[in-house]
Design a protein around this motif. Structure first.
Motif, PDB file in Angstrom:
ATOM      1  N   LYS A 122      39.165  24.270  36.439  1.00 45.37           N
ATOM      2  CA  LYS A 122      38.334  23.109  36.777  1.00 45.37           C
ATOM      3  C   LYS A 122      36.904  23.505  37.134  1.00 45.37           C
ATOM      4  O   LYS A 122      36.307  22.965  38.075  1.00 45.37           O
ATOM      5  CB  LYS A 122      38.961  22.322  37.932  1.00 45.37           C
ATOM      6  CG  LYS A 122      40.249  21.599  37.577  1.00 45.37           C
ATOM      7  CD  LYS A 122      40.734  20.752  38.730  1.00 45.37           C
ATOM      8  CE  LYS A 122      41.976  19.955  38.344  1.00 45.37           C
ATOM      9  NZ  LYS A 122      42.463  19.109  39.460  1.00 45.37           N
ATOM     10  N   GLY A 123      36.366  24.481  36.395  1.00 47.38           N
ATOM     11  CA  GLY A 123      34.981  24.897  36.605  1.00 47.38           C
ATOM     12  C   GLY A 123      34.771  25.865  37.744  1.00 47.38           C
ATOM     13  O   GLY A 123      33.659  26.378  37.932  1.00 47.38           O
ATOM     14  N   LYS A 124      35.818  26.119  38.531  1.00 54.94           N
ATOM     15  CA  LYS A 124      35.705  27.076  39.643  1.00 54.94           C
ATOM     16  C   LYS A 124      36.266  28.432  39.218  1.00 54.94           C
ATOM     17  O   LYS A 124      37.191  28.499  38.408  1.00 54.94           O
ATOM     18  CB  LYS A 124      36.457  26.561  40.876  1.00 54.94           C
ATOM     19  CG  LYS A 124      35.888  25.271  41.449  1.00 54.94           C
ATOM     20  CD  LYS A 124      36.579  24.875  42.739  1.00 54.94           C
ATOM     21  CE  LYS A 124      38.015  24.457  42.503  1.00 54.94           C
ATOM     22  NZ  LYS A 124      38.690  24.026  43.755  1.00 54.94           N
ATOM     23  N   ARG A 125      35.728  29.504  39.785  1.00 55.65           N
ATOM     24  CA  ARG A 125      36.126  30.849  39.380  1.00 55.65           C
ATOM     25  C   ARG A 125      36.458  31.735  40.569  1.00 55.65           C
ATOM     26  O   ARG A 125      35.882  31.593  41.647  1.00 55.65           O
ATOM     27  CB  ARG A 125      34.998  31.511  38.573  1.00 55.65           C
ATOM     28  CG  ARG A 125      34.673  30.828  37.262  1.00 55.65           C
ATOM     29  CD  ARG A 125      33.405  31.399  36.657  1.00 55.65           C
ATOM     30  NE  ARG A 125      33.003  30.666  35.446  1.00 55.65           N
ATOM     31  CZ  ARG A 125      31.808  30.755  34.906  1.00 55.65           C
ATOM     32  NH1 ARG A 125      30.888  31.559  35.445  1.00 55.65           N
ATOM     33  NH2 ARG A 125      31.522  30.069  33.811  1.00 55.65           N
ATOM     34  N   GLU A 126      37.386  32.642  40.332  1.00 58.94           N
ATOM     35  CA  GLU A 126      37.750  33.671  41.306  1.00 58.94           C
ATOM     36  C   GLU A 126      37.894  34.996  40.555  1.00 58.94           C
ATOM     37  O   GLU A 126      38.445  35.040  39.457  1.00 58.94           O
ATOM     38  CB  GLU A 126      39.066  33.337  42.004  1.00 58.94           C
ATOM     39  CG  GLU A 126      38.958  32.317  43.108  1.00 58.94           C
ATOM     40  CD  GLU A 126      38.178  32.802  44.320  1.00 58.94           C
ATOM     41  OE1 GLU A 126      38.282  34.006  44.667  1.00 58.94           O
ATOM     42  OE2 GLU A 126      37.465  31.988  44.912  1.00 58.94           O
ATOM     43  N   LYS A 127      37.394  36.074  41.169  1.00 60.66           N
ATOM     44  CA  LYS A 127      37.517  37.400  40.550  1.00 60.66           C
ATOM     45  C   LYS A 127      38.692  38.162  41.145  1.00 60.66           C
ATOM     46  O   LYS A 127      38.980  38.043  42.352  1.00 60.66           O
ATOM     47  CB  LYS A 127      36.240  38.206  40.752  1.00 60.66           C
ATOM     48  CG  LYS A 127      35.017  37.661  40.030  1.00 60.66           C
ATOM     49  CD  LYS A 127      33.876  38.665  40.103  1.00 60.66           C
ATOM     50  CE  LYS A 127      32.603  38.082  39.525  1.00 60.66           C
ATOM     51  NZ  LYS A 127      31.966  37.110  40.433  1.00 60.66           N
ATOM     52  N   VAL A 128      39.374  38.938  40.304  1.00 65.63           N
ATOM     53  CA  VAL A 128      40.490  39.777  40.726  1.00 65.63           C
ATOM     54  C   VAL A 128      40.188  41.202  40.277  1.00 65.63           C
ATOM     55  O   VAL A 128      39.914  41.443  39.099  1.00 65.63           O
ATOM     56  CB  VAL A 128      41.820  39.306  40.090  1.00 65.63           C
ATOM     57  CG1 VAL A 128      42.959  40.227  40.497  1.00 65.63           C
ATOM     58  CG2 VAL A 128      42.121  37.866  40.496  1.00 65.63           C
ATOM     59  N   TYR A 129      40.239  42.135  41.227  1.00 65.59           N
ATOM     60  CA  TYR A 129      39.885  43.526  40.915  1.00 65.59           C
ATOM     61  C   TYR A 129      41.113  44.440  40.813  1.00 65.59           C
ATOM     62  O   TYR A 129      41.002  45.569  40.367  1.00 65.59           O
ATOM     63  CB  TYR A 129      38.915  44.067  41.966  1.00 65.59           C
ATOM     64  CG  TYR A 129      37.626  43.277  42.025  1.00 65.59           C
ATOM     65  CD1 TYR A 129      36.642  43.456  41.058  1.00 65.59           C
ATOM     66  CD2 TYR A 129      37.406  42.325  43.022  1.00 65.59           C
ATOM     67  CE1 TYR A 129      35.456  42.726  41.092  1.00 65.59           C
ATOM     68  CE2 TYR A 129      36.228  41.588  43.065  1.00 65.59           C
ATOM     69  CZ  TYR A 129      35.257  41.792  42.096  1.00 65.59           C
ATOM     70  OH  TYR A 129      34.100  41.053  42.131  1.00 65.59           O
ATOM     71  N   ILE A 130      42.256  43.930  41.258  1.00 62.69           N
ATOM     72  CA  ILE A 130      43.508  44.691  41.132  1.00 62.69           C
ATOM     73  C   ILE A 130      44.411  43.897  40.199  1.00 62.69           C
ATOM     74  O   ILE A 130      44.873  42.809  40.549  1.00 62.69           O
ATOM     75  CB  ILE A 130      44.186  44.894  42.501  1.00 62.69           C
ATOM     76  CG1 ILE A 130      43.234  45.605  43.462  1.00 62.69           C
ATOM     77  CG2 ILE A 130      45.488  45.693  42.347  1.00 62.69           C
ATOM     78  CD1 ILE A 130      43.760  45.734  44.884  1.00 62.69           C
ATOM     79  N   PRO A 131      44.668  44.402  38.985  1.00 63.41           N
ATOM     80  CA  PRO A 131      45.409  43.624  37.983  1.00 63.41           C
ATOM     81  C   PRO A 131      46.907  43.571  38.238  1.00 63.41           C
ATOM     82  O   PRO A 131      47.712  44.106  37.487  1.00 63.41           O
ATOM     83  CB  PRO A 131      45.085  44.371  36.675  1.00 63.41           C
ATOM     84  CG  PRO A 131      44.858  45.773  37.083  1.00 63.41           C
ATOM     85  CD  PRO A 131      44.231  45.715  38.460  1.00 63.41           C
ATOM     86  N   GLU A 132      47.289  42.886  39.306  1.00 62.45           N
ATOM     87  CA  GLU A 132      48.696  42.724  39.653  1.00 62.45           C
ATOM     88  C   GLU A 132      48.979  41.256  39.935  1.00 62.45           C
ATOM     89  O   GLU A 132      48.080  40.506  40.320  1.00 62.45           O
ATOM     90  CB  GLU A 132      49.063  43.581  40.877  1.00 62.45           C
ATOM     91  CG  GLU A 132      48.976  45.076  40.623  1.00 62.45           C
ATOM     92  CD  GLU A 132      49.298  45.888  41.872  1.00 62.45           C
ATOM     93  OE1 GLU A 132      49.655  45.279  42.907  1.00 62.45           O
ATOM     94  OE2 GLU A 132      49.188  47.124  41.812  1.00 62.45           O
ATOM     95  N   GLU A 133      50.238  40.873  39.759  1.00 56.91           N
ATOM     96  CA  GLU A 133      50.623  39.472  39.931  1.00 56.91           C
ATOM     97  C   GLU A 133      50.223  38.910  41.291  1.00 56.91           C
ATOM     98  O   GLU A 133      49.707  37.799  41.389  1.00 56.91           O
ATOM     99  CB  GLU A 133      52.138  39.317  39.744  1.00 56.91           C
ATOM    100  CG  GLU A 133      52.609  37.890  39.918  1.00 56.91           C
ATOM    101  CD  GLU A 133      54.112  37.765  40.055  1.00 56.91           C
ATOM    102  OE1 GLU A 133      54.576  36.703  40.508  1.00 56.91           O
ATOM    103  OE2 GLU A 133      54.827  38.724  39.704  1.00 56.91           O
TER     104      GLU A 133
END
Length: 452
Positions: A122-133
């Motif tokens: 919905k146009g909002k973003r979050e970054k993830v730096y550890i590629p785990e579930e």
């Protein structure tokens, strides 16, 4: 002769065509009905129930962008993980972007390092730096939740502290709650009262009873539709006991003894819970929970009609509620049919009631457990303890998508061998197999020499 060969060729060709046709049909079926099987004990290649439940709540497309180099060693693992998310929801789409080949996309999503995942909804973003579930689901949850529920833990009565990192503290619980997008704070009721923005009030293991003015404050909060979690260890808490008694909850003046736990854990004072009466908190719950020095908490036989009280955790048939607390503390326990109550014993109840008139009806919720040790840093990660308490917060806060079984952390599983097993494993590949091959080779050589 040529006719026979021609027929054989025709038959072979038909067989090949039929075989290829079967492969095509199987491939088409598998594409439409995709299914994977995870045979690992901890289901490390399968999304947790919680992740699946969160994905089911999606109403629009959710995009997973993986900013990885083309030759990145992590890319195959992340691809499998993205596929799990995609197969769990039709709204999940994913795409890999090489930051070196497409720097404009990296700039557009403000990606400044390799192996970064951007979750967009919905146009909002979050970054993830550890590629785990765990971290991807956390980012998704952050995007789909409209706000953060506020949890206030009482202090000033010797309660377990959210800032204590030792084995007796509950700092790990605070971290887990924050991962599920709660705001966690402490409150000193005698001085501050219950804050107006309090969504859940938590009383965790007080050592002394609350004073009358605090009891009135809590009652006033409940009567407005408040949510309360109380974990009351064995001891003398007449005011708290009387408060919860008004809402159909009976806190026993006893200590629960469970001989089944002594058989498995060597400690009869640490009841292991495997019996969960049906309730939203424990729906499909199949994990063992470990309590320590607990008291009974059960529904009163008679209470108001607008109050619904249900047990949510019970001990085994080999348990009882010991009334002689003094003898227990001296290390002597014996079941007395005249005074003690035979198991199963309820160690936790959930209460729901309607408050106010028809036009302004609200629902108040209370959960009381007869132990606070099971949520401490020492016990929280034991089997189902974390899931039980987090589901409880989810029910109190009406966060239905958070009531589930969470991902089990991946654990090292060393192979422990006896001395005999070690010798067998050494001799078979090092001695037995080479010897068999040598003997076989020599016998073939000898036969050939004798033959010629």
């Amino acid at each position: 002769m040529e006719g026979r060969r021609f027929k054989q060729g025709i038959n072979t060709g038909i067989s090949i065509v039929i075989f290829l046709g079967i492969l095509v049909i199987i491939n088409l079926i598998s594409n439409r009905h995709y299914k994977r099987f995870d045979l690992t004990e901890a289901k490390i290649y399968t999304l947790s129930d919680q992740s699946k439940k969160i994905l089911k709540s999606l109403k629009e497309n959710l995009f997973l962008y993986g900013f990885f180099k083309e030759e990145s060693e992590m890319k195959p693992k992340v691809t499998r993980l993205f596929e799990e998310y995609k197969t769990s929801s039709k709204y999940v789409k994913y795409k890999f972007i090489d930051p070196d080949k497409n720097p404009l996309m990296a700039k557009q999503y403000d990606v400044r390092s390799y192996d970064t995942i951007v979750v967009e909804y919905k146009g909002k973003r979050e970054k993830v730096y550890i590629p785990e579930e765990k971290y991807i689901t956390k980012a998704i949850l952050k995007l789909i939740k409209s706000g953060k529920k506020k949890v206030y833990f009482t202090k000033g009565h010797g309660e377990k502290s959210i800032e204590e990192y030792g084995i007796g503290g509950i700092s790990s619980l605070k971290e887990r709650l924050e991962d599920e997008q709660y705001q966690v704070k402490e409150v000193f009721l005698m001085r501050e009262g219950i804050p107006s923005d309090c969504d859940i009030l938590a009383i965790c293991g007080p050592e002394i009873d609350f004073i009358e003015s605090e009891i009135k404050e809590i009652k006033k909060y409940i009567e407005k539709g408040g949510r309360v979690l109380a974990l009351i260890d064995p001891g003398d808490f007449p005011r708290l006991s009387n408060l919860f008694s008004q809402y159909g909850i009976k806190i026993g003046n006893d200590i629960v003894v469970d001989l089944a736990s002594r058989r498995f854990l060597g400690d009869a004072m640490s009841p292991m819970i495997m019996d969960y009466p049906y309730h939203q908190i424990t729906k499909n719950f199949n994990l063992a929970c470990l309590f320590s020095w607990a008291r009974s908490v059960e529904a009163k036989r008679k209470h108001s009609e607008n109050i619904n009280v249900n047990p949510i955790a019970q001990t085994s048939l080999a348990s009882w509620a010991e009334k002689d607390i003094f003898s227990v503390r001296r290390g002597y326990v014996k079941y007395d049919p005249g005074t003690d109550k035979r198991g199963p014993i309820s160690l936790g109840v959930a209460c729901e009631m309607e408050i106010g008139k028809k036009e302004e009806k609200k629902k108040a919720r209370i959960v009381v457990f007869g132990d606070s040790d099971f949520i401490t840093n020492k016990f929280l990660n034991f089997s189902g303890n974390a899931n039980l308490i987090l589901n409880t917060f989810g029910w109190l806060g009406e966060e239905d998508i958070l009531i589930s079984i969470r991902k089990k952390e991946r654990e090292n599983q060393p192979l422990t061998l006896t001395e005999k097993q070690g010798k067998i494993i050494f001799f078979i590949p090092v001695v037995v197999i080479p010897s068999v091959l040598m003997i076989g080779g020599l016998s073939i050589c000898i036969r050939r020499r004798l033959k010629y």
